[in-house]
Design an enzyme around this catalytic site. Sequence first.
Site, PDB file in Angstrom:
ATOM      1  N   ASN A  12       0.869  -1.184   0.000  1.00 37.96           N
ATOM      2  CA  ASN A  12       0.000   0.000   0.000  1.00 37.96           C
ATOM      3  C   ASN A  12       0.901   1.228   0.000  1.00 37.96           C
ATOM      4  OD1 ASN A  12      -1.801   2.046   0.454  1.00 37.96           O
ATOM      5  ND2 ASN A  12      -2.390   1.394   2.517  1.00 37.96           N
ATOM      6  N   LYS A  14       0.141   4.273  -0.286  1.00 40.04           N
ATOM      7  CA  LYS A  14      -0.481   5.483   0.296  1.00 40.04           C
ATOM      8  C   LYS A  14      -0.235   6.680  -0.643  1.00 40.04           C
ATOM      9  CE  LYS A  14      -0.159   3.304   4.775  1.00 40.04           C
ATOM     10  NZ  LYS A  14      -0.053   3.420   6.215  1.00 40.04           N
ATOM     11  N   HIS A 102      -9.523   1.312   4.929  1.00 41.95           N
ATOM     12  CA  HIS A 102      -8.235   1.485   5.624  1.00 41.95           C
ATOM     13  C   HIS A 102      -8.441   2.422   6.816  1.00 41.95           C
ATOM     14  CE1 HIS A 102      -4.118   2.636   6.466  1.00 41.95           C
ATOM     15  NE2 HIS A 102      -3.758   1.541   5.843  1.00 41.95           N
ATOM     16  N   GLU A 104      -6.784   4.816   7.870  1.00 39.75           N
ATOM     17  CA  GLU A 104      -6.564   6.234   7.562  1.00 39.75           C
ATOM     18  C   GLU A 104      -7.814   6.835   6.925  1.00 39.75           C
ATOM     19  OE1 GLU A 104      -2.872   5.633   5.449  1.00 39.75           O
ATOM     20  OE2 GLU A 104      -1.921   5.128   7.352  1.00 39.75           O
ATOM     21  N   GLU A 174      -5.330  -4.700  10.709  1.00 37.87           N
ATOM     22  CA  GLU A 174      -4.292  -3.681  10.902  1.00 37.87           C
ATOM     23  C   GLU A 174      -4.575  -2.911  12.188  1.00 37.87           C
ATOM     24  OE1 GLU A 174      -2.326  -2.489   6.910  1.00 37.87           O
ATOM     25  OE2 GLU A 174      -4.021  -1.184   7.256  1.00 37.87           O
ATOM     26  N   GLY A 180       2.609   2.598  10.824  1.00 36.41           N
ATOM     27  CA  GLY A 180       3.548   3.692  10.638  1.00 36.41           C
ATOM     28  C   GLY A 180       4.276   4.103  11.911  1.00 36.41           C
ATOM     29  N   SER A 220       3.603  -1.885  10.328  1.00 38.22           N
ATOM     30  CA  SER A 220       5.047  -1.964  10.497  1.00 38.22           C
ATOM     31  C   SER A 220       5.634  -3.334  10.145  1.00 38.22           C
ATOM     32  CB  SER A 220       5.436  -1.569  11.937  1.00 38.22           C
ATOM     33  OG  SER A 220       5.012  -0.239  12.210  1.00 38.22           O
TER      34      SER A 220
HETATM   35  P1  13P Z   1       3.161   0.624   7.702  1.00 41.07           P
HETATM   36  O1  13P Z   1       3.661  -0.701   7.130  1.00 41.07           O
HETATM   37  O2  13P Z   1       3.899   1.802   7.163  1.00 41.07           O
HETATM   38  O3  13P Z   1       3.058   0.559   9.184  1.00 41.07           O
HETATM   39  O4  13P Z   1       1.656   0.798   7.138  1.00 41.07           O
HETATM   40  C1  13P Z   1       0.757  -0.231   7.318  1.00 41.07           C
HETATM   41  C2  13P Z   1      -0.461   0.053   6.545  1.00 41.07           C
HETATM   42  O5  13P Z   1      -1.241   0.929   6.899  1.00 41.07           O
HETATM   43  C3  13P Z   1      -0.699  -0.711   5.311  1.00 41.07           C
HETATM   44  O6  13P Z   1      -1.979  -0.466   4.813  1.00 41.07           O
END
Ligand code: 13P
Length: 259
Positions: A12, A14, A102, A104, A174, A180, A220
């Site tokens: 992903n 982003k 997601h 976010e 997640e 992150g 992560s």
């Molecule tokens: P990170 O791997 O940067 O923690 O992000 C995870 C994520 O949100 C994947 O959709």
Amino acid sequence: MVVERKPLISGNWKMHMNHLEAIQLIQKLSYALEAADYASTDVSIHPPFTNLRSAQTVLDADKIPIALGAQHCHWEDKGALTGEVSASMLAKLAVRYVIAGHSERRQLFGDSDEDVNSRLKAILIAGMTPIMCCGETLEERRNQQAEARIAFQVEHGLAGIKREQVANMVIAYEPVWAIGTGQTATPSDAQVGCAVVRNKVRELFGALAADGVRIQYGGSVKPINIAELMAQPDIDGALVGGASLEAESFSRIVRFRLQ
Ligand code: 13P
């Protein structure tokens, strides 16, 4: 009985990478990965919308068996919805997987479970595979509400979806506190969350759906922790953020068996 599910490792991206950078990253990935990697593991990348056409062209021209994915879509097919993109537009670009819900999108853009459910239905109607995200916040975890939260998101996100469709889709667990932050869930925490997802699917849709659905862990994920995560019985793949932006780290995650 041990059920075999082909792992799915998804990147992903982003809001990272313009279309030129995307082309470069895909080419680097294609050098780093081999036929044997794709034979044992499905791989998808989810660039921003602006890169999808370029990514599709490179994957197609160079016959790279990485599936194209998107990060989001609207549930309407067309309309006066400034800034939105429909599932059928993505399907036309050979997109195979679309992320829905997601954290976010839920936290920053107000995606509700009903919205996620509508997106899922649109993705399925367009013939693509949804990757539905779920996961608890740190506060919910501290208040012992993690399991209830995950089960609630699964139940409401999947409302009205047919069991055969659930069997073929992907759900990503997640935990919000691990995204992150560099703070990965321990393999056993990740397993517990993924088992909650699978058990809820079993309760709602039966054994075939529960055995078929692929459950990813996200938060992560790095080359150093992927092998231990993938060794858990209910983890069938990973949804990778930061570490998917470099060919070296993402290809090592895809090759988790060699870590
Ligand atoms: P990170 O791997 O940067 O923690 O992000 C995870 C994520 O949100 C994947 O959709």
